[in-house]
Design an enzyme around this catalytic site. Structure first.
Site, short mmCIF file in Angstrom:
data_model
loop_
_atom_site.label_atom_id
_atom_site.label_comp_id
_atom_site.label_asym_id
_atom_site.label_seq_id
_atom_site.Cartn_x
_atom_site.Cartn_y
_atom_site.Cartn_z
N ASP A 59 -1.56 5.16 5.95
CA ASP A 59 -1.89 4.31 4.80
C ASP A 59 -1.69 5.06 3.48
O ASP A 59 -2.26 6.12 3.27
CB ASP A 59 -3.33 3.81 4.91
N ASP A 81 1.33 10.83 7.30
CA ASP A 81 0.13 10.03 7.05
C ASP A 81 0.53 8.56 7.09
O ASP A 81 1.68 8.21 6.82
CB ASP A 81 -0.42 10.40 5.67
#
Length: 152
Positions: free
Chosen positions: A13, A11
Site C-alpha cells: 500500500d 511494499d
C-alpha cells in the site's frame, strides 16, 4: 554468496498500489503506473518479486485474512498481464503495539522470505514509500532502498 537468489522486496500500500487506508476492497485496487517499469527491470534481471506488507487492519478487525488474500491475488493477476510475476506475499497482521518481529521496520518478513526462497539479502533491494518504515528495515539488513511516492 553464489547460488543464492536476489529479490526485490516491495511494499504494498502506497508503493505498489494506491493506499486508501486499510486498503482491502477490490474496488479500491489501482496499481501505480510508474512502479511497473522498475519492477520489469528487476524481473528481467531474474530478481524474485516479493511483496512485504504491514496489514494491521486484520489485527484491528477491519478486514479478514481472506479479504487481504483476495486483494493480493488480484494484484498478482494484474501484474502478470504486465509481464511481472509476484513470487509471494508476506504480511504482518499485528497492530503496532503488539511488538512483533514481522511488523516493519522490523526485519522478520524479509528474513522469513530469505529462508523460504534462499535469498541473498545483501544483494537484494527494498522498494517502499516510507523512509521511516521500509527504509529503516532495509538499513537494518544492509540492503539498498529505493523510495517511491513517499510520505517521509
Amino acid at each position: 554468496m553464489t547460488g543464492k537468489r536476489k529479490a526485490i522486496f516491495v511494499d504494498r500500500d502506497g508503493t505498489l498500489n494506491y493506499d486508501k487506508g486499510y486498503t482491502h476492497n477490490l474496488s479500491d485496487l489501482k496499481i501505480y503506473d510508474d512502479i511497473i517499469p522498475l519492477l520489469i527491470d528487476y524481473y528481467e534481471k531474474n530478481f524474485l518479486i516479493i511483496v512485504i506488507t504491514n496489514q494491521s487492519g486484520i489485527g484491528r478487525g477491519y478486514y479478514t485474512v481472506e479479504e487481504m488474500e483476495s486483494f493480493n491475488r488480484e494484484i498478482a493477476k494484474e501484474l502478470i498481464y504486465k509481464g511481472i510475476k509476484i513470487e509471494d506475499f508476506f504480511y504482518c497482521p499485528h497492530t503496532p503495539d503488539q511488538g512483533c518481529r514481522c511488523r516493519k521496520p522490523e526485519t522478520g518478513l524479509i528474513e522469513e522470505a530469505a529462508i523460504k526462497y534462499d535469498i541473498d539479502i545483501s544483494n537484494s533491494v527494498v522498494i517502499g514509500d516510507r523512509e521511516s518504515v521500509d527504509g529503516e528495515m532495509a538499513r537494518k539488513l544492509g540492503m539498498k532502498f529505493i523510495k517511491v511516492h513517499g510520505y517521509d
